[in-house]
Structures are given as structure tokens and as C-alpha cells.
Design a protein around this motif. Structure first.
Motif, mmCIF file in Angstrom:
data_model
loop_
_atom_site.group_PDB
_atom_site.id
_atom_site.type_symbol
_atom_site.label_atom_id
_atom_site.label_comp_id
_atom_site.label_asym_id
_atom_site.label_seq_id
_atom_site.Cartn_x
_atom_site.Cartn_y
_atom_site.Cartn_z
ATOM 1 N N ARG A 105 -23.521 -61.889 49.130
ATOM 2 C CA ARG A 105 -23.890 -61.622 47.323
ATOM 3 C C ARG A 105 -23.143 -61.745 46.335
ATOM 4 N N PHE A 106 -21.699 -61.344 47.581
ATOM 5 C CA PHE A 106 -20.437 -60.943 46.737
ATOM 6 C C PHE A 106 -19.940 -62.402 45.758
ATOM 7 N N ASP A 107 -20.300 -62.572 47.092
ATOM 8 C CA ASP A 107 -19.656 -64.888 46.726
ATOM 9 C C ASP A 107 -19.856 -65.112 44.579
ATOM 10 N N ILE A 108 -21.619 -64.453 44.522
ATOM 11 C CA ILE A 108 -22.401 -64.768 43.737
ATOM 12 C C ILE A 108 -22.675 -64.285 42.857
ATOM 13 N N TRP A 109 -22.380 -63.637 43.147
ATOM 14 C CA TRP A 109 -22.731 -61.855 42.371
ATOM 15 C C TRP A 109 -21.718 -61.546 41.136
ATOM 16 N N PRO A 110 -21.080 -62.410 40.925
ATOM 17 C CA PRO A 110 -20.024 -62.189 39.260
ATOM 18 C C PRO A 110 -20.875 -63.142 38.094
ATOM 19 N N CYS A 111 -21.903 -64.227 38.793
ATOM 20 C CA CYS A 111 -22.526 -65.142 38.627
ATOM 21 C C CYS A 111 -23.958 -63.973 37.640
ATOM 22 N N ALA A 112 -24.067 -63.173 38.511
ATOM 23 C CA ALA A 112 -25.154 -62.436 37.693
ATOM 24 C C ALA A 112 -24.400 -61.025 36.877
ATOM 25 N N ILE A 113 -23.391 -60.412 37.093
ATOM 26 C CA ILE A 113 -23.152 -59.417 36.440
ATOM 27 C C ILE A 113 -22.334 -60.474 35.220
ATOM 28 N N ILE A 114 -21.938 -62.130 34.976
ATOM 29 C CA ILE A 114 -22.253 -62.812 33.942
ATOM 30 C C ILE A 114 -23.307 -62.844 33.100
ATOM 31 N N LEU A 115 -24.139 -63.265 33.888
ATOM 32 C CA LEU A 115 -25.748 -62.976 32.681
ATOM 33 C C LEU A 115 -25.672 -61.545 32.109
ATOM 34 N N GLN A 116 -26.727 -60.628 33.078
ATOM 35 C CA GLN A 116 -27.045 -59.595 32.868
ATOM 36 C C GLN A 116 -25.707 -58.837 31.446
ATOM 37 N N SER A 117 -24.780 -59.584 31.407
ATOM 38 C CA SER A 117 -24.142 -59.133 30.493
ATOM 39 C C SER A 117 -24.810 -59.526 29.198
ATOM 40 N N PHE A 118 -25.310 -60.227 29.041
ATOM 41 C CA PHE A 118 -26.302 -60.493 27.478
ATOM 42 C C PHE A 118 -27.384 -59.802 27.615
ATOM 43 N N GLY A 119 -27.739 -59.441 28.639
ATOM 44 C CA GLY A 119 -29.129 -58.629 28.681
ATOM 45 C C GLY A 119 -29.127 -57.566 28.038
ATOM 46 N N ILE A 120 -27.770 -57.045 28.116
ATOM 47 C CA ILE A 120 -26.956 -55.345 27.201
ATOM 48 C C ILE A 120 -27.342 -56.229 25.404
ATOM 49 N N TYR A 121 -26.459 -56.984 25.839
ATOM 50 C CA TYR A 121 -25.861 -57.453 24.319
ATOM 51 C C TYR A 121 -27.413 -57.378 23.339
ATOM 52 N N ALA A 122 -28.864 -57.997 24.006
ATOM 53 C CA ALA A 122 -29.603 -57.971 23.610
ATOM 54 C C ALA A 122 -30.527 -57.134 23.679
ATOM 55 N N LEU A 123 -30.672 -55.937 24.215
ATOM 56 C CA LEU A 123 -30.951 -54.417 24.222
ATOM 57 C C LEU A 123 -30.733 -54.133 22.697
ATOM 58 N N LEU A 124 -28.864 -54.037 22.815
ATOM 59 C CA LEU A 124 -28.405 -53.531 21.672
ATOM 60 C C LEU A 124 -28.458 -54.150 19.879
ATOM 61 N N GLY A 125 -29.021 -54.878 20.333
ATOM 62 C CA GLY A 125 -29.313 -55.952 18.931
ATOM 63 C C GLY A 125 -30.769 -55.023 18.181
ATOM 64 N N LEU A 126 -31.622 -55.137 20.006
ATOM 65 C CA LEU A 126 -33.535 -55.003 19.480
ATOM 66 C C LEU A 126 -33.008 -52.979 18.743
ATOM 67 N N PHE A 127 -31.833 -51.862 19.727
ATOM 68 C CA PHE A 127 -32.091 -51.333 19.213
ATOM 69 C C PHE A 127 -31.718 -50.534 18.044
ATOM 70 N N ARG A 128 -30.000 -51.568 16.989
ATOM 71 C CA ARG A 128 -29.454 -52.107 16.275
ATOM 72 C C ARG A 128 -30.995 -52.340 14.731
ATOM 73 N N ARG A 129 -31.852 -53.255 15.708
ATOM 74 C CA ARG A 129 -32.341 -53.257 14.692
ATOM 75 C C ARG A 129 -33.604 -52.343 13.728
ATOM 76 N N LYS A 130 -33.932 -51.794 15.532
ATOM 77 C CA LYS A 130 -34.471 -50.637 14.382
ATOM 78 C C LYS A 130 -33.563 -48.604 14.323
ATOM 79 N N GLY A 131 -32.809 -49.357 13.665
ATOM 80 C CA GLY A 131 -31.845 -48.245 13.911
ATOM 81 C C GLY A 131 -31.740 -47.436 14.861
ATOM 82 N N GLY A 132 -31.440 -47.600 15.923
ATOM 83 C CA GLY A 132 -30.625 -46.835 17.502
ATOM 84 C C GLY A 132 -29.339 -46.639 17.750
ATOM 85 N N VAL A 133 -29.349 -47.168 18.981
ATOM 86 C CA VAL A 133 -27.399 -46.728 19.023
ATOM 87 C C VAL A 133 -27.243 -48.199 18.014
#
Length: 492
Positions: A464-492
Motif C-alpha cells: 500500500r505504501f507505493d500508492i497510498w499517497p493517492c489515497a491521502i490526496i483524495l481524502q484531503s478533499f473529504g476533509i475540505y467537504a466536511l469543513l464546508g458542511l460545518f461552515r454552512r451550519k455554523g460549526g467549525v
């Protein structure tokens, strides 16, 4: 108020940067994201089940994951809002270097298995003895000579201490962290770039594998550097084709995954760059660049093979002399597609070349006869590859009686993995709804291709070490998407 407006504006710009802008790009990225939902969902389901076995309480895993999410979101928000580019880069490099250097100083990992074979050969090469080139190991796996001579050069320049090679591992991981930051910024925006780089820096297997003399540290750096060069200007730079070919070519000399990354590059170019321009006059130039990448890659491999053969190191080119081995092993139900001692002993009875290849092919065909067993094996392998704990502690602490340390490392890695699988699933869901750019889809294309490949070839969680950077890059957008969701609801 002014700072808040700037932050909101930046968030909108990042969202627009991530989402597809053409109908064809949007459709293809959505199809890939649907497959991504299946893969990240599979990761989340089976890694959660596996993680639960490493904790006493049934509530430990969900509580720790929720706590990690609660900590990650405000941290990602702070990373995206505060600190200039230089400040972040300095902090990132310190965060990469400090725990890895501490680990190397505290844990004296000795080379074992293939790593020992290559390091022993490197010591001989540094002393001018190249007789190892025709031994059993390098006769079978001549392509390992590239990394062996990299180690030999380091030994020649800096001495034979293992600490030097391990510190070079830290250096290459620091470079990879910067490259991943650049890739994620190009694919999803600044906040995602910082989140991806941070996750890469603190991921436990990355830290503790720095004491292991694996060729993965240097190959991952060059492969992902090639991907960044490819996407930074959508392959329009005058020398991009040359740099991409050189990076993949050199990465392949370290670890033979070059053909896989080449296929990913060509698929990206065909679907996201050439297809939209097929009616434009610019497409022949783009196609010529793709051919140029292949030519440069081929020349790098041929030049290295010629030098080693003419230098008397090996009579064989740097290629796989046993093309059926990985598939034969990968279809062994007795080891769930993992390395097999019995298979190794069996094939070594036959001389390398046509006879051994024939025997391996026969065994491969035999294992394909029971279709039901093959189907069950594919599912079991995929469960292990993407759900089991990482084997980094085994490689970093071989034969060391430190069970409590291993336990804590595994527990930490498991929570991190579940967390990234969750963020990845969120990212795939948003992309399936909105579509994503080709730059973002490239990393998903590679991750899906790698997962498909390991359905049929040998599996180890270390791979997994060889390809996991791809997963790390992709999951970063999940963090950003959740940030947007909470921001719209007045959270973090």
C-alpha cells in the motif's frame, strides 16, 4: 470581517478548482468516483472490523475515530487560514523530519529479507566486487540492481553506516511530502494541499518505515514528482514530457512499477487531455509528447541495462525474468495470495528461463481452474490488502521483543487508516455528485488501477505504501467537504 470574507472567497475558489468544468470530464470523473465509493467503502468497512480486534472495548474505535474527526477538522481549517506558504513549508519539513529522526535514533532496524540481499550487494559494489550480479537472487530479480547501486553510491560517498541510508529515506519522504502538497493544491486547492501533506507527515507507517532500507522511499518520490509535473500545467510545458519520462524511468530503476504509472499517465492524457482536443489542431503535439514520455522511459531502462551488462555486473537486462511469478503467488489460496515458501522451493528446482517460466505458468493455470475458489480468493485478498493492519511494525521491529510498542503503533495506524477511509468516502460521494477535474481524477484512476492489479498478483499490506499517497490526496478533499458542511451550519 475582512479576513472572514477572504476565507470564504478562498473556499469558493477551491471548490470551483476541484469540480469538473466540461461535460465529458464531469461524466468520466463521476463514473470513477462511483468505483471510488466502492473502494473506500470497502476500506472503511473491513478496516473498521480489523481495527476493533486491536482494542479491548467495542466503543474504543468509534469514539477514537469521532475524536480524530473532531480534531482534524478545526486543525485543517486553521492550516488553511493561518500561516503563509513559507511558514507552512518550514513547519511541514520539521514535522516530517523530527519524528523520523527520533525513530531512527531509537530503533536500530537491521536489514532483513530482500533488503538484506540488496544491502549486502551494495557493500560489495562499493568495495569494487560485482560478483553478486550472477547469484541466485539477482539472477531472478535483476531489476533490483538499480536500487542496489543507489545504496552502493551512498555508501561510497558517505560510508557504510546504516544511519546514512536511513537519513536519506527521511530526505526522500520530506521531498514526497512537498510533492504531495503541490499535487493536492493543484487538484483541490490550498487547504487540501496542507491537509494532505500533514496527513502524510504523521501517518505512522511512513514514519517507522524510514528505518527500513526499502526501495519504496525513493521510488514513490520520483513517481509522484512525475505526476506533479504532468498536472501542474496539464502537460503543456515544453519540457514536461522529458521530465515525466525521466522521473518514471528513474523511479522504475528503483522499484519496477514504472509500467503501471506509465499506463496511468497515458490513460489520463487520453481521457482528460487528448479526448477534449481531438477536433483541435493541438492534439498531434500532445500525442507526440506522450510518445516522447515512452521513448525517454525506454531509453533510461536501456541505458541502465547496457551499462550493467557491459560493466560485467550481470548478463541480464533490468527486467522481470519470471513474468508469471507474481501472478502464480497471487493465486495461491493457501497463502491468501501472499508470498509462499513452498512455491519458492518448488520453482527453484527448475533452471531459470523458459523451463521455470513454463512450470510457473502451468501452476498458474491450474489455480485458475476452480472458478469458485478463485472468486473467493479475490474477495479475501482484497479484504486483506485494503482492510488489514499495515505490516510496517514487522519490518521496522524485526525480532525485537517490544510487544507493547508494536501494539500502540498498530492501534494508532488503525485509527489513522479508518479516518482516511472515512474522509475518502466523503470525497468520493461529493465527486460522484459534482464531478471533478482530470487532475483530481488522475489520482483516483491510479488508486483504482492499483487495487484492480492486486486482485490478481501477490498482496502484502506493505505494498500500500507505493500508492497510498493517492489515497491521502483524495481524502484531503473529504476533509475540505466536511469543513464546508460545518461552515454552512455554523460549526467549525
Amino acid at each position: 470581517m475582512e479576513r472572514k470574507n477572504r476565507s470564504d472567497s478562498t473556499g469558493e475558489e477551491q471548490a470551483m478548482q476541484a469540480f469538473a468544468t466540461t461535460p465529458g470530464e464531469r461524466t468520466l470523473s463521476r463514473l470513477l468516483a462511483l468505483l471510488g465509493i466502492l473502494l473506500f467503502g470497502w476500506m472503511l468497512w473491513y478496516s473498521s472490523a480489523n481495527t476493533a480486534t486491536h482494542f479491548i472495548s467495542d466503543w474504543s474505535v468509534p469514539l477514537l475515530v469521532l475524536a480524530s474527526v473532531a480534531a482534524a477538522l478545526p486543525l485543517a481549517k486553521a492550516l488553511g487560514r493561518y500561516g503563509g506558504g513559507r511558514t507552512f513549508m518550514v513547519a511541514l519539513l520539521l514535522l516530517v523530519a523530527a519524528p523520523r529522526i527520533v525513530w531512527i535514533a531509537a530503533v536500530d532496524t537491521a536489514p532483513v529479507s530482500d533488503f538484506l540481499d540488496m544491502h549486502s550487494a551494495a557493500l560489495s559494489a562499493a568495495a569494487g566486487d560485482f560478483s553478486f550480479g550472477e547469484n541466485e537472487y539477482f539472477s531472478r530479480w535483476a531489476y533490483q540492481l538499480g536500487f542496489t547501486f543507489y545504496e552502493a553510491l551512498a555508501i561510497k560517498l558517505f560510508g557504510g553506516s546504516l544511519i546514512v541510508l536511513k537519513l536519506l529515506n527521511v530526505l526522500f519522504q520530506a521531498g514526497t511530502a512537498v510533492v504531495l502538497y503541490k499535487c493536492a493544491v493543484r487538484a483541490f486547492g490550498e487547504t487540501c494541499g496542507r491537509a494532505a501533506a500533514l496527513m502524510y507527515a504523521v501517518y505512522v507507517p511512513n514514519i517507522i518505515m524510514c528505518s527500513v532500507l526499502t526501495n519504496q522511499h525513493i521510488s514513490v518520490f520520483f513517481y509522484f514528482l512525475a505526476l506533479y509535473v504532468l498536472i501542474r500545467k496539464r502537460f503543456v510545458g515544453k519540457s514536461d514530457w522529458l521530465l515525466v519520462g525521466l522521473c518514471i524511468g528513474f523511479g522504475n530503476l528503483m522499484r519496477p512499477l514504472g509500467s503501471f504509472f506509465l499506463l496511468g499517465v497515458l490513460a489520463y492524457a487520453a481521457f482528460f487531455l487528448l479526448a477534449p482536443r481531438i477536433r483541435e489542431r493541438s492534439w498531434p503535439a500532445l500525442a507526440a509528447k506522450c510518445v516522447g514520455v515512452l521513448a525517454v522511459y525506454w531509453l533510461v531502462q536501456q541505458a541502465a541495462s547496457f551499462a550493467l551488462v557491459q560493466g560485467g555486473v550481470t548478463p541480464y537486462p533490468l527486467s522481470n525474468r519470471e513474468p508469471y511469478w507474481k501472478f502464480m503467488i497471487g493465486l495461491n489460496p493457501a497463502t491468501n495470495g501472499g508470498w509462499s515458501y513452498d512455491d519458492t522451493v518448488y520453482v527453484l528446482q527448475y533452471p531459470p528461463g523458459e523451463e521455470r517460466n513454463r512450470v510457473e505458468l502451468e501452476l498458474l493455470k491450474k489455480r485458475l481452474e476452480d472458478k469458485r475458489q478463485v472468486g473467493a480468493l479475490f474477495a479475501s485478498k482484497t479484504k486483506a490488502m485494503w482492510g488489514d493492519e499495515d505490516s510496517a511494525p514487522m519490518w521496522s521491529l524485526p525480532d525485537m521483543d517490544r510487544p507493547e510498542l508494536v501494539k500502540r503503533l498498530v492501534q494508532t495506524e488503525r485509527i489513522q487508516y479508518v479516518l482516511m477511509a472515512f474522509f475518502g468516502l466523503v470525497a468520493m460521494t461529493v465527486i460522484a455528485w459534482r464531478g471533478a477535474t482530470g487532475e483530481a481524477s488522475l489520482f483516483l484512476l491510479l488508486l483504482l488501477g492499483y487495487a484492480a492489479l492486486h486482485v490478481v498478483i501477490e498482496v502484502q499490506t506493505r505494498y500500500r505504501f507505493d500508492i497510498w499517497p493517492c489515497a491521502i490526496i483524495l481524502q484531503s478533499f473529504g476533509i475540505y467537504a466536511l469543513l464546508g458542511l460545518f461552515r454552512r451550519k455554523g460549526g467549525v
